[in-house]
Enzyme design. Structure first.
Site, mmCIF file in Angstrom:
data_model
loop_
_atom_site.group_PDB
_atom_site.id
_atom_site.type_symbol
_atom_site.label_atom_id
_atom_site.label_comp_id
_atom_site.label_asym_id
_atom_site.label_seq_id
_atom_site.Cartn_x
_atom_site.Cartn_y
_atom_site.Cartn_z
ATOM 1 N N HIS A 219 0.816 -1.222 0.000
ATOM 2 C CA HIS A 219 0.000 0.000 0.000
ATOM 3 C C HIS A 219 0.844 1.264 0.000
ATOM 4 C CE1 HIS A 219 -3.164 -2.894 0.622
ATOM 5 N NE2 HIS A 219 -3.878 -2.002 -0.038
ATOM 6 N N GLU A 467 -11.201 -10.733 -4.679
ATOM 7 C CA GLU A 467 -9.763 -10.655 -4.416
ATOM 8 C C GLU A 467 -9.247 -11.851 -3.627
ATOM 9 O OE1 GLU A 467 -8.940 -6.917 -2.498
ATOM 10 O OE2 GLU A 467 -10.698 -7.031 -1.242
ATOM 11 N N ASP A 491 -4.635 -8.242 -4.354
ATOM 12 C CA ASP A 491 -4.814 -9.308 -3.376
ATOM 13 C C ASP A 491 -5.059 -10.653 -4.042
ATOM 14 O OD1 ASP A 491 -4.439 -8.290 -0.766
ATOM 15 O OD2 ASP A 491 -6.212 -7.061 -1.050
ATOM 16 N N CYS A 538 -9.839 -3.120 -10.421
ATOM 17 C CA CYS A 538 -9.358 -1.929 -9.721
ATOM 18 C C CYS A 538 -7.992 -2.155 -9.080
ATOM 19 C CB CYS A 538 -10.371 -1.449 -8.686
ATOM 20 S SG CYS A 538 -10.655 -2.650 -7.390
HETATM 21 C C1 PEP Z 1 -6.649 -5.067 -4.674
HETATM 22 O O1 PEP Z 1 -6.471 -5.894 -3.791
HETATM 23 O O2 PEP Z 1 -6.357 -5.267 -5.882
HETATM 24 C C2 PEP Z 1 -7.255 -3.758 -4.363
HETATM 25 C C3 PEP Z 1 -7.615 -2.923 -5.297
HETATM 26 O O3 PEP Z 1 -7.377 -3.427 -3.056
HETATM 27 P P1 PEP Z 1 -6.137 -2.999 -2.130
HETATM 28 O O4 PEP Z 1 -4.945 -2.821 -3.024
HETATM 29 O O5 PEP Z 1 -6.515 -1.771 -1.425
HETATM 30 O O6 PEP Z 1 -5.982 -4.180 -1.220
HETATM 31 MG MG MG Z 2 -7.360 -5.637 -1.843
#
Ligand code: PEP
Ligand code: MG
Length: 600
Positions: A219, A467, A491, A538
């Site tokens: 992140h 995910e 994920d 996403c």
């Molecule tokens: C993902 O897991 O691809 C996602 C968009 O959520 P995050 O990256 O916030 O876990």
């Molecule tokens: Mg995620």
């Protein structure tokens, strides 16, 4: 001497500047430039704080003297003497003054910069006793920082426009004059930065950053990408090898950090930097162009945001909506600013409403809070050893369902904001039908609570993130309950391949093109299309131009990514002929080595 360090590229572009070493625990210290006429006042702030701490330590000494030997060991008094000595230490005081006078750093920044220099000298000492005094020095500086709280004349004004190193500094990089040094951009070097640190970082003056640890889709890396500044993570011992104030080039495309570059290297990277700017300028012309393929397929390019204010960048980049608002960033790093640990309904409602207003009538997809794993609330426990596998622990929807009152607060705030514009509600990390049912009944309950209170709220479409492989393998259940799905590839890759996305030591195995990952992505898109349900990606794959044609060929028509990636992806869309990509995309998914097939 020039040397380079390799890490993982996370955010594109080249940054050239002077290194500022910061430890994660002190990243929340404000970093800003003062005006020349404020120098005296800033030095005075340090002096007043030092006098205050000296008095504090004297009082402590006096109370220790009154205690008997059983209550206060002799060592305590000796320790306080050491702290007094360190407080008045010449190297600390003159160093701090230097950063304020020569570089116009604010007092806190000057103090932590000098602390890093002196701390390193302690680390290098042979004598163990002296080496251990580093911790005392850190405590003294903590006391000073604490004293200085609330005494700043200004709170982080916007950074002045700084010249590029290569623009003014192409001859004598190894020994710049003071004025050149002052003008140079600054790059941050740290062992680690948590996502909460990154929020502070967003408001600061740095032109790029490098960390020892972290993976490409950690992140921290994701926030770096959203800031659109060059960054490299997983550079192992960069924070040990780079010294405060070294000249550094960050090549965010290649994942390389060059320390103390020669004039030739500097000129080369200055050129690359300008090329990047030209390319960006060229792409900006696509902003108002609709994203339609050569064969007339309309593609939706949405933005991923962390804060309501990010909608500004999203609109500027030509996003047609927000595909992922990571609401957990509203919940992070709050202890220093707010007495309450979590934002209440009103605060959240205002934030969601700001996002809706910011998108000027375009839809906003708000994901309910996804903390845990590499997103601790306070930013302190970046790697929390107390939880052996935080990524498999109480994270995202599991965290929300474990605290229904907190979850209902968020749901009510989102529903209320939906009275002001189109909101889609997105639920992260679901795997079990029981979790789905519980979540949906809590959404109903939140509506009923608002009805009882007579408070207005709007209709929301409710979607789930795919995910976890378990979710991708039980799509029919998900499609029965939800209006749309959004594939979180970050994920999905982590959980399919059993690779911690934040761990640089296994980053080479984190593979979006693994056949198992591609199969899950392809099947999810295909099943949603068969059932006429909306589906989007996403995760970071959506913003990576390497995958645009593949995802289009698999039938994806909705991509959500950082605003900084939208125009490059749009360019790929405009060049694509989907009718010619479909058979190829199926071949790639079925290949033994999809990465090789993708490159063909
Ligand atoms: C993902 O897991 O691809 C996602 C968009 O959520 P995050 O990256 O916030 O876990
Ligand atoms: Mg995620």
């Amino acid at each position: 001497m020039t040397f380079s360090i390799h890490g993982l590229p996370v955010a594109r572009g080249i940054a050239i500047g002077r290194a500022v070493l910061v430890v994660s625990s002190r990243i929340d210290v404000a970093h800003y430039f003062i005006k020349p006429e404020e120098v005296e006042a800033e030095i005075d702030r340090v002096r007043v704080a030092r006098n205050g701490v000296a008095e504090e330590l004297q009082k402590l000494q006096a109370s220790v003297a009154l205690m008997g030997p059983n209550d206060a060991p002799h060592e305590l008094s000796a320790l306080l003497d050491v702290h007094q000595m360190l407080l008045q230490d010449e190297v600390l005081t003159t160093g701090v003054k230097h950063w304020i006078v020569e570089r116009l750093y604010n007092a806190e920044w000057a103090l932590t910069t000098q602390l890093e220099i002196v701390a390193r000298q302690f680390d290098e000492m042979e004598d163990e006793y002296l080496r251990e005094r580093k911790a005392d020095l850190e405590q003294v500086v903590e006391r000073l920082l604490h004293r200085m709280k609330g005494t700043a004349a200004v709170l982080a004004p916007p950074p002045p426009k700084r010249k590029r190193a290569a623009e003014h500094h192409d001859e004598d990089h190894a020994d710049p004059t003071a004025s050149e040094a002052f003008d140079a951009p600054l790059v941050l070097i740290a062992h680690d930065l948590s996502p909460a640190d990154m929020l502070q970082f967003k408001k600061s003056v740095f032109a790029g950053f490098v960390t020892d640890v972290g993976g490409r889709t950690s992140h921290t890396a994701i926030v770096a990408r959203s800031m659109d500044i060059p960054a490299v993570v997983g550079a192992r011992s960069v924070s040990q090898l780079v010294r405060q104030d070294d000249w550094v080039i960050i090549d965010g495309d290649a994942g390389v950090v060059i320390v103390d570059p020669s004039p030739i290297i500097l000129a080369e990277y200055g050129f690359k930097q300008r090329q990047g700017d030209l390319e960006r300028g060229r792409l900006s012309r696509l902003r108002h162009k609709p994203a339609v393929t050569l064969d007339g397929q309309r593609v939706e390019l949405l933005a991923n945001i962390e804060m309501p204010e990010d909608t500004l960048g999203a609109v500027k980049a030509g996003a047609v909506g927000v595909g992922l608002f990571r609401s957990e960033f509203l919940f992070m790093g709050r202890e220093s600013q707010s007495k309450t640990r979590l934002p209440d309904e009103e605060e959240q409602y205002e934030a969601y409403r700001r996002a809706v207003d910011g998108m000027q009538g375009m839809p906003v997809t708000i994901r309910t809070v996804d903390v845990g794993a590499d997103k601790p609330l306070d930013g302190k426990a970046v790697r929390d050893d107390a939880h052996l596998n935080p990524a498999l622990g109480l994270r995202a929807i599991r965290w929300s369902l474990a605290d229904p009152a907190m979850f209902l607060t968020q749901l009510r705030a989102i529903l209320r904001a939906a009275a002001h514009g189109e909101i889609h509600l997105l639920i992260p990390m679901l795997a079990h039908v029981s979790e789905i049912r519980q979540t949906l009944s809590l959404i109903d309950f939140a509506r009923a609570e608002l009805d009882n209170r007579g408070v207005a709220y709007g209709h929301v479409k409710v979607g789930a993130m795919i995910e976890i492989p378990a979710a991708a393998l039980t799509l029919r259940t998900f499609l029965k309950y939800f209006d749309f799905l959004s594939i979180g590839t970050n994920d999905l890759i982590q959980y399919t391949l059993a690779i911690d996305r934040a761990d640089e030591s296994v980053a080479h195995l984190y593979d979006p093109t693994h056949p198992a990952v591609l199969r899950l992505v392809a099947d999810t898109i295909a099943e949603c299309r068969r059932q006429g349900k909306g589906v989007s990606v996403c995760g970071e794959m959506a913003g990576d131009v390497v995958f645009t044609r593949l995802l289009l060929g698999l039938g994806l028509r909705s991509f959500s990514m950082h605003p900084s990636q939208i125009l490059a992806v749009k360019q790929e869309v405009l060049r694509a002929d989907v009718s010619k990509l479909e058979a190829w995309a199926r071949e790639v998914v079925d290949a033994e080595d999809p990465a090789a097939a993708l490159a063909r």
